[in-house]
Design an enzyme around this catalytic site. Structure first.
Site, PDB file in Angstrom:
ATOM      1  N   ASP A  16       0.705  -1.318   0.028  1.00 39.61           N
ATOM      2  CA  ASP A  16      -0.168  -0.155   0.020  1.00 39.61           C
ATOM      3  C   ASP A  16       0.961   1.206   0.031  1.00 39.61           C
ATOM      4  O   ASP A  16       1.983   1.352   0.537  1.00 39.61           O
ATOM      5  CB  ASP A  16      -0.860   0.009   1.221  1.00 39.61           C
ATOM      6  CG  ASP A  16      -1.905   1.167   1.236  1.00 39.61           C
ATOM      7  OD1 ASP A  16      -2.537   1.594   0.161  1.00 39.61           O
ATOM      8  OD2 ASP A  16      -2.280   1.586   2.179  1.00 39.61           O
ATOM      9  N   ASN A  64     -11.100  -2.449  -4.721  1.00 39.44           N
ATOM     10  CA  ASN A  64     -10.316  -1.298  -5.452  1.00 39.44           C
ATOM     11  C   ASN A  64     -11.240  -1.179  -7.009  1.00 39.44           C
ATOM     12  O   ASN A  64     -10.799  -0.335  -7.765  1.00 39.44           O
ATOM     13  CB  ASN A  64      -8.866  -1.855  -5.954  1.00 39.44           C
ATOM     14  CG  ASN A  64      -7.870  -1.664  -4.546  1.00 39.44           C
ATOM     15  OD1 ASN A  64      -7.154  -2.698  -4.497  1.00 39.44           O
ATOM     16  ND2 ASN A  64      -8.264  -0.783  -4.015  1.00 39.44           N
TER      17      ASN A  64
HETATM   18  C1  IPE Z   1      -5.233  -2.524   0.120  1.00 36.51           C
HETATM   19  O1  IPE Z   1      -4.919  -1.184  -0.082  1.00 36.51           O
HETATM   20  C2  IPE Z   1      -5.221  -3.389  -1.137  1.00 36.51           C
HETATM   21  C3  IPE Z   1      -4.173  -3.383  -1.530  1.00 36.51           C
HETATM   22  C4  IPE Z   1      -2.757  -2.934  -1.270  1.00 36.51           C
HETATM   23  C5  IPE Z   1      -3.909  -4.155  -2.975  1.00 36.51           C
HETATM   24  P1  IPE Z   1      -6.315   0.205  -0.378  1.00 36.51           P
HETATM   25  O2  IPE Z   1      -5.507   1.225  -0.484  1.00 36.51           O
HETATM   26  O3  IPE Z   1      -7.185  -0.496  -1.280  1.00 36.51           O
HETATM   27  O4  IPE Z   1      -6.861  -0.041   1.348  1.00 36.51           O
HETATM   28  P2  IPE Z   1      -7.737   0.920   1.866  1.00 36.51           P
HETATM   29  O5  IPE Z   1      -8.909   1.483   0.925  1.00 36.51           O
HETATM   30  O6  IPE Z   1      -6.947   2.016   2.299  1.00 36.51           O
HETATM   31  O7  IPE Z   1      -8.455   0.188   3.128  1.00 36.51           O
HETATM   32  C1  IPE Z   2      -1.560   0.549  -3.529  1.00 36.30           C
HETATM   33  O1  IPE Z   2      -1.463   1.677  -3.312  1.00 36.30           O
HETATM   34  C2  IPE Z   2      -1.932  -0.087  -4.552  1.00 36.30           C
HETATM   35  C3  IPE Z   2      -3.364  -0.508  -4.794  1.00 36.30           C
HETATM   36  C4  IPE Z   2      -4.262  -0.463  -3.901  1.00 36.30           C
HETATM   37  C5  IPE Z   2      -3.713  -0.873  -6.117  1.00 36.30           C
HETATM   38  P1  IPE Z   2      -2.585   2.812  -3.224  1.00 36.30           P
HETATM   39  O2  IPE Z   2      -3.143   3.067  -4.593  1.00 36.30           O
HETATM   40  O3  IPE Z   2      -3.764   2.412  -2.549  1.00 36.30           O
HETATM   41  O4  IPE Z   2      -1.886   4.159  -2.660  1.00 36.30           O
HETATM   42  P2  IPE Z   2      -2.291   4.816  -1.577  1.00 36.30           P
HETATM   43  O5  IPE Z   2      -2.756   4.037  -0.325  1.00 36.30           O
HETATM   44  O6  IPE Z   2      -3.685   5.438  -2.127  1.00 36.30           O
HETATM   45  O7  IPE Z   2      -1.374   5.724  -1.159  1.00 36.30           O
HETATM   46 MG    MG Z   3      -4.095   2.439  -0.524  1.00 36.50          MG
END
Ligand code: IPE
Ligand code: IPE
Ligand code: MG
Length: 229
Positions: A16, A64
């Site tokens: 993340d 997502n």
């Molecule tokens: C968790 O991250 C999913 C992945 C890293 C693939 P998210 O960014 O989707 O999680 P939330 O929405 O902050 O809980």
């Molecule tokens: C993780 O990074 C990747 C996915 C969840 C696909 P994020 O896209 O959630 O990045 P942040 O958490 O918004 O910084």
């Molecule tokens: Mg994230």
């Protein structure tokens, strides 16, 4: 009896913080995803070097899909590129690749690429990499229950349930790492994490390094796992 396994066998990572990494640098979120995908291979290599046998990485959750169409498309294209580019080298390193999650909603070309990389590496046995892509733990749990014919087995045991989970080829994770600073599981391995040691790191995924992985493994070796005893 204290079962303090000094060395982890299975590490699972919630990758993340790609978006925030980019925004902090004044870049587009998509740049963060590029950087994030580029960081997968070095970390897989570092994991192999570390002596663990199993690595699960969380790359795309069932939630997502609620992101913008543009961001989803960007991530899907990146994933398609990376599967093709990295499968060959992982195969040469005797890594068995498997997909965790539902393939159904994914575009056909990605389904085929995943299938190809699983087929290419199916007989490998040095290291096991599971990529959670379009994965959600609640979905996994419901799918598992639906798979089991409850009319024949009117009492579902924990063992029977575990054996039917799609993640069951891997042992439960000893360690779950979440990068990016949030302290939550976000629908990742809810059943399997019952006794995992959790590590929440402030580093964004694009900057998570071999050094961070080593620190986590060292810290893990000092933890005392009780499993309720
Ligand atoms: C968790 O991250 C999913 C992945 C890293 C693939 P998210 O960014 O989707 O999680 P939330 O929405 O902050 O809980
Ligand atoms: C993780 O990074 C990747 C996915 C969840 C696909 P994020 O896209 O959630 O990045 P942040 O958490 O918004 O910084
Ligand atoms: Mg994230």
């Amino acid at each position: 009896m204290s079962v303090n396994k000094l060395k982890p066998n299975h590490i699972a990572i919630i990758m993340d913080g790609n978006g925030r990494w980019a925004i902090e640098k004044g870049l587009e979120r998509s740049e963060g995803h590029i950087k994030g995908y580029q960081n997968i291979k070095p970390i897989v290599m570092a994991a192999i070097k570390s002596g663990i046998k199993f690595l699960t990485i969380y790359a795309f959750s069932t939630e997502n899909w609620n992101r913008s169409k543009e961001e989803i498309e960007f991530i899907l294209n990146l994933a398609a590129d990376v599967i093709d580019k990295e499968s060959q080298e992982l195969n040469e390193n005797n890594v068995k690749i498997s997909h965790l999650g539902s393939k159904e909603k994914l575009p056909k070309d990605i389904q085929e690429k995943i299938h190809r990389s699983e087929k290419l590496t199916e007989n490998n046995n040095e290291f096991f990499l599971s990529v959670a892509f379009n994965y959600g733990s609640r979905n996994e749990i419901v799918e598992t229950i639906n798979k089991i014919n409850l009319s024949e087995n009117n009492y579902l045991t924990e063992k029977q349930f575990s054996e039917n989970l799609s993640s069951n080829k891997f042992p439960d994770p000893d360690i779950i790492i979440r990068t990016g600073g949030q302290k939550r599981l976000s629908n990742f391995l809810l059943w399997e994490s019952a006794y995992s040691e959790l590590f929440f790191l402030d580093v964004f995924w694009p900057e998570f390094s071999e050094k961070d992985l080593t620190l986590v493994i060292n810290e893990f070796s000092k933890r005392k796992r009780n499993f309720g005893t």
